[in-house]
Design a protein around this motif. Structure first.
Motif, mmCIF file in Angstrom:
data_model
loop_
_atom_site.group_PDB
_atom_site.id
_atom_site.type_symbol
_atom_site.label_atom_id
_atom_site.label_comp_id
_atom_site.label_asym_id
_atom_site.label_seq_id
_atom_site.Cartn_x
_atom_site.Cartn_y
_atom_site.Cartn_z
ATOM 1 N N ALA A 50 1.306 -1.309 -0.285
ATOM 2 C CA ALA A 50 -0.087 -0.110 -0.223
ATOM 3 C C ALA A 50 0.745 1.041 -0.309
ATOM 4 C CB ALA A 50 -0.897 -0.211 1.173
ATOM 5 N N LEU A 51 1.530 1.098 0.707
ATOM 6 C CA LEU A 51 2.728 2.721 1.004
ATOM 7 C C LEU A 51 3.381 2.494 -0.575
ATOM 8 C CD1 LEU A 51 3.958 4.965 2.458
ATOM 9 C CD2 LEU A 51 5.483 3.559 3.469
ATOM 10 N N SER A 52 4.311 1.129 -1.147
ATOM 11 C CA SER A 52 4.688 1.450 -2.410
ATOM 12 C C SER A 52 3.985 1.557 -2.990
ATOM 13 C CB SER A 52 4.947 0.480 -2.531
ATOM 14 O OG SER A 52 5.946 0.227 -3.971
ATOM 15 N N ALA A 53 2.203 1.893 -3.060
ATOM 16 C CA ALA A 53 1.413 2.187 -4.015
ATOM 17 C C ALA A 53 1.174 3.575 -3.983
ATOM 18 C CB ALA A 53 -0.058 1.908 -4.194
ATOM 19 N N GLY A 86 4.383 13.995 -1.810
ATOM 20 C CA GLY A 86 5.206 13.800 -0.486
ATOM 21 C C GLY A 86 5.005 12.571 0.854
ATOM 22 N N PRO A 87 6.369 12.766 1.652
ATOM 23 C CA PRO A 87 6.002 10.840 2.352
ATOM 24 C C PRO A 87 4.659 11.550 3.435
ATOM 25 C CG PRO A 87 7.922 12.714 2.695
ATOM 26 C CD PRO A 87 6.991 13.359 1.585
ATOM 27 N N ALA A 88 4.350 12.743 3.758
ATOM 28 C CA ALA A 88 3.342 12.841 4.965
ATOM 29 C C ALA A 88 1.959 12.278 4.261
ATOM 30 C CB ALA A 88 2.860 14.014 5.107
ATOM 31 N N GLN A 89 1.654 12.999 2.776
ATOM 32 C CA GLN A 89 0.432 12.334 1.778
ATOM 33 C C GLN A 89 0.354 10.944 2.623
ATOM 34 O OE1 GLN A 89 -0.162 13.701 -1.959
ATOM 35 N NE2 GLN A 89 -1.709 14.705 -1.318
ATOM 36 N N ALA A 90 2.042 10.608 1.697
ATOM 37 C CA ALA A 90 1.740 8.865 1.255
ATOM 38 C C ALA A 90 1.624 8.250 3.196
ATOM 39 C CB ALA A 90 2.762 8.435 1.027
ATOM 40 N N LEU A 91 1.986 8.632 3.754
ATOM 41 C CA LEU A 91 1.409 8.639 4.893
ATOM 42 C C LEU A 91 0.212 8.026 6.146
ATOM 43 C CD1 LEU A 91 4.884 8.423 7.125
ATOM 44 C CD2 LEU A 91 3.986 7.246 6.269
ATOM 45 N N GLU A 92 -0.385 9.202 5.448
ATOM 46 C CA GLU A 92 -1.889 9.429 5.209
ATOM 47 C C GLU A 92 -2.550 8.315 4.827
ATOM 48 O OE1 GLU A 92 -3.073 13.571 4.357
ATOM 49 O OE2 GLU A 92 -1.300 14.587 5.605
ATOM 50 N N GLY A 93 -2.656 8.351 3.569
ATOM 51 C CA GLY A 93 -3.765 7.301 2.787
ATOM 52 C C GLY A 93 -2.797 5.762 2.966
ATOM 53 N N LEU A 94 -1.659 5.810 3.505
ATOM 54 C CA LEU A 94 -1.448 4.541 4.796
ATOM 55 C C LEU A 94 -2.153 4.097 5.713
ATOM 56 C CD1 LEU A 94 0.271 1.778 4.386
ATOM 57 C CD2 LEU A 94 2.032 2.635 5.754
ATOM 58 N N GLY A 95 -2.251 5.515 6.466
ATOM 59 C CA GLY A 95 -2.847 5.209 7.930
ATOM 60 C C GLY A 95 -4.415 4.902 7.500
ATOM 61 N N LEU A 96 -4.846 5.562 6.581
ATOM 62 C CA LEU A 96 -6.254 5.317 6.017
ATOM 63 C C LEU A 96 -6.874 3.630 6.559
ATOM 64 C CD1 LEU A 96 -7.249 8.271 4.700
ATOM 65 C CD2 LEU A 96 -8.370 7.702 7.147
ATOM 66 N N TYR A 97 -5.815 3.149 5.338
ATOM 67 C CA TYR A 97 -5.792 1.877 4.607
ATOM 68 C C TYR A 97 -5.159 1.120 5.897
ATOM 69 C CZ TYR A 97 -4.574 -2.548 2.250
ATOM 70 O OH TYR A 97 -4.344 -4.357 2.184
ATOM 71 N N LEU A 153 15.653 15.967 0.843
ATOM 72 C CA LEU A 153 15.504 15.379 1.803
ATOM 73 C C LEU A 153 13.912 15.533 2.459
ATOM 74 C CD1 LEU A 153 18.118 12.557 3.844
ATOM 75 C CD2 LEU A 153 17.215 12.628 1.353
ATOM 76 N N THR A 154 13.141 14.802 1.980
ATOM 77 C CA THR A 154 11.511 15.263 2.449
ATOM 78 C C THR A 154 11.091 14.184 3.364
ATOM 79 O OG1 THR A 154 10.970 16.748 1.150
ATOM 80 C CG2 THR A 154 9.125 16.609 2.440
ATOM 81 N N TYR A 155 11.265 14.377 5.026
ATOM 82 C CA TYR A 155 10.850 12.758 5.630
ATOM 83 C C TYR A 155 9.247 12.837 6.465
ATOM 84 C CZ TYR A 155 13.077 15.767 9.104
ATOM 85 O OH TYR A 155 14.076 16.695 10.259
ATOM 86 N N SER A 156 8.974 12.275 6.558
ATOM 87 C CA SER A 156 7.603 12.268 7.747
ATOM 88 C C SER A 156 7.749 10.369 8.628
ATOM 89 C CB SER A 156 6.760 12.337 7.124
ATOM 90 O OG SER A 156 4.989 12.335 7.947
ATOM 91 N N SER A 157 7.231 10.228 9.592
ATOM 92 C CA SER A 157 7.383 9.506 10.691
ATOM 93 C C SER A 157 6.130 9.414 11.723
ATOM 94 C CB SER A 157 9.055 9.821 11.461
ATOM 95 O OG SER A 157 8.553 8.284 12.119
ATOM 96 N N ALA A 158 5.500 7.655 11.118
ATOM 97 C CA ALA A 158 4.232 7.549 12.073
ATOM 98 C C ALA A 158 5.791 6.821 13.422
ATOM 99 C CB ALA A 158 3.520 7.036 11.272
ATOM 100 N N GLY A 159 5.803 7.253 14.253
ATOM 101 C CA GLY A 159 6.060 6.922 15.312
ATOM 102 C C GLY A 159 7.424 5.646 15.917
#
Length: 408
Positions: free
Chosen positions: A249-252, A259-270, A294-300
């Protein structure tokens, strides 16, 4: 409590068997309620005192060997780092209310080491069950009769437990093997990233089923690369299945997100729709090769490390948010940006590389920074091997570990 939500102190106190935690010098650190009840002592009479000051040998019975045998067992566990299941022991206990009055008692002790990160014994778990009543009920009167009756009983129970443990061991070994094969199939070696070199490693936990929750992913796109690592709560086949779903899911999402934040938001919903994905952690980094950022975002997740060519190490920790599914409602995730210079090294990893029991996470991060700076000139493959060699303790790791190294 830890991240599992289990109150281990409450579990310790509720255990039906008497449990004492001892230092390698045989000083009491903690005991549970069952231990206090069967010993007839208060916590104040035990904690901080030496085992054999609290429970000395019976001076009226010089032939008694129970306490001496217990001392030998504990010292053997400290010396070898291996558990010791003792035979039936008789050691009398002095009445707490009537000094000088000794009660004849029979015990079945097991002594287990708790190892530190360097493989030495940091703690002793002394589990003891009183079997005095069992001997009395069986009607044995002499010490020899009592020993014979209990030896037979313990032998029978021991054989039954041994058979059960062997079946469990084989089942766990089969599940571990299948889970590792599944993990290997879902974590292939990534393809080339243009002229940039990279290396990935997956290291399973040593001699445990706590495997297959860690993963990595690299997505190469025109002008940029998205790299991520994640960690699923749990282990075995179930964790491997959840890991595969989240990774895909994150790969897609990384291919279409801004950006990474938007990718993680979608992953979180999934992740909310996947049983077992709750509290999974993940960090995503988008590499802009032309802009050298480097643009980054971390979920814990533990922060990636960026090592400059001169050896200065910075941790990307300015955009950290709770794990997936930790919030009751969806919210936007933060992201941060930092520049890099050519020849820098980016390292992403899971917590098995840096976390150790009874050790602050900052100690592990400092250890990683020192190793990364020391080996920074090595190519990514050699650097990945050097980091594992420096950071994995001799006794192995208790959690699986994923590692990604990129030369920028």
């Amino acid at each position: 409590m830890d991240g599992s939500g289990i109150d281990y102190q409450a579990v310790f106190q509720a255990l039906p068997a008497g449990i004492a935690l001892l230092t390698p010098d045989l000083v009491y650190l903690d005991v549970n309620e069952a231990f206090l009840s069967m010993s007839g002592r208060t916590r104040e009479q035990i904690i901080g005192r030496h085992l054999f000051d609290v429970f000395p040998d019976n001076p009226d019975d010089p032939a008694a060997t129970g306490m001496r045998n217990l001392r030998a067992s504990l010292e053997r566990v400290v010396a070898t780092g291996e558990r010791d299941t003792m035979a039936l022991q008789r050691y009398d206990v002095e009445s707490a209310d009537r000094p000088g009055v000794w009660q004849e008692r029979y015990w079945s002790p097991v002594n287990v080491p708790v190892l530190a990160a360097d493989g030495t014994v940091a703690l002793l778990v002394h589990r003891v069950e009183e079997v005095t009543e069992l001997i009395r009920v069986r009607g044995a009167h002499s010490d020899e009769d009592r020993a014979r009756v209990l030896e037979s009983e313990l032998y029978t129970r021991g054989r039954e437990l041994q058979a059960v443990n062997e079946r469990l061991r084989r089942a766990h070994a089969r599940e571990r093997e299948v889970a590792l094969h599944l993990q290997e199939a879902m974590l292939p070696t990534p393809g080339p990233l243009g002229h940039h070199r990279s290396a990935v490693r997956y290291l399973p936990a040593t001699g445990a089923l706590n495997v297959c929750g860690d993963w990595y992913d690299l997505v190469d796109l025109p002008g940029r690369t998205a790299v991520a690592v994640g960690d699923v709560v749990g282990h075995g086949l179930r964790a491997a299945g959840v890991m595969g779903q989240l990774r895909s899911a994150l790969s897609a999402a990384s291919r279409v997100a801004q950006g990474p934040a938007q990718a993680l938001e979608g992953l979180g919903l999934y992740a909310r729709s996947i049983d077992g994905a709750e509290s999974a952690t993940v960090v995503s980094v988008f590499i802009d090769w032309d802009g050298r950022t480097l643009t980054y975002s971390s979920a814990g997740h533990p922060p990636p490390a960026l090592c400059a060519p001169d050896g200065a190490v910075a941790f990307l920790d300015q955009a950290t948010d709770p794990p997936l599914g930790a919030r009751p409602e969806h919210a936007r995730r933060p992201q941060a940006r930092t520049a890099f210079t050519d020849g820098s090294t980016l390292v992403l990893y899971t917590d098995g590389l840096v976390e150790r029991r009874r050790e602050d996470i900052d100690v592990g991060l400092e250890r990683l920074a020192e190793a990364l700076a020391r080996h920074r000139t090595a190519d990514p493959d050699a650097l990945a091997d050097a980091l594992l060699a420096d950071l994995v303790p001799p006794a192995g790791i208790t959690d699986d570990t994923a590692l990604v190294v990129l030369r920028l």
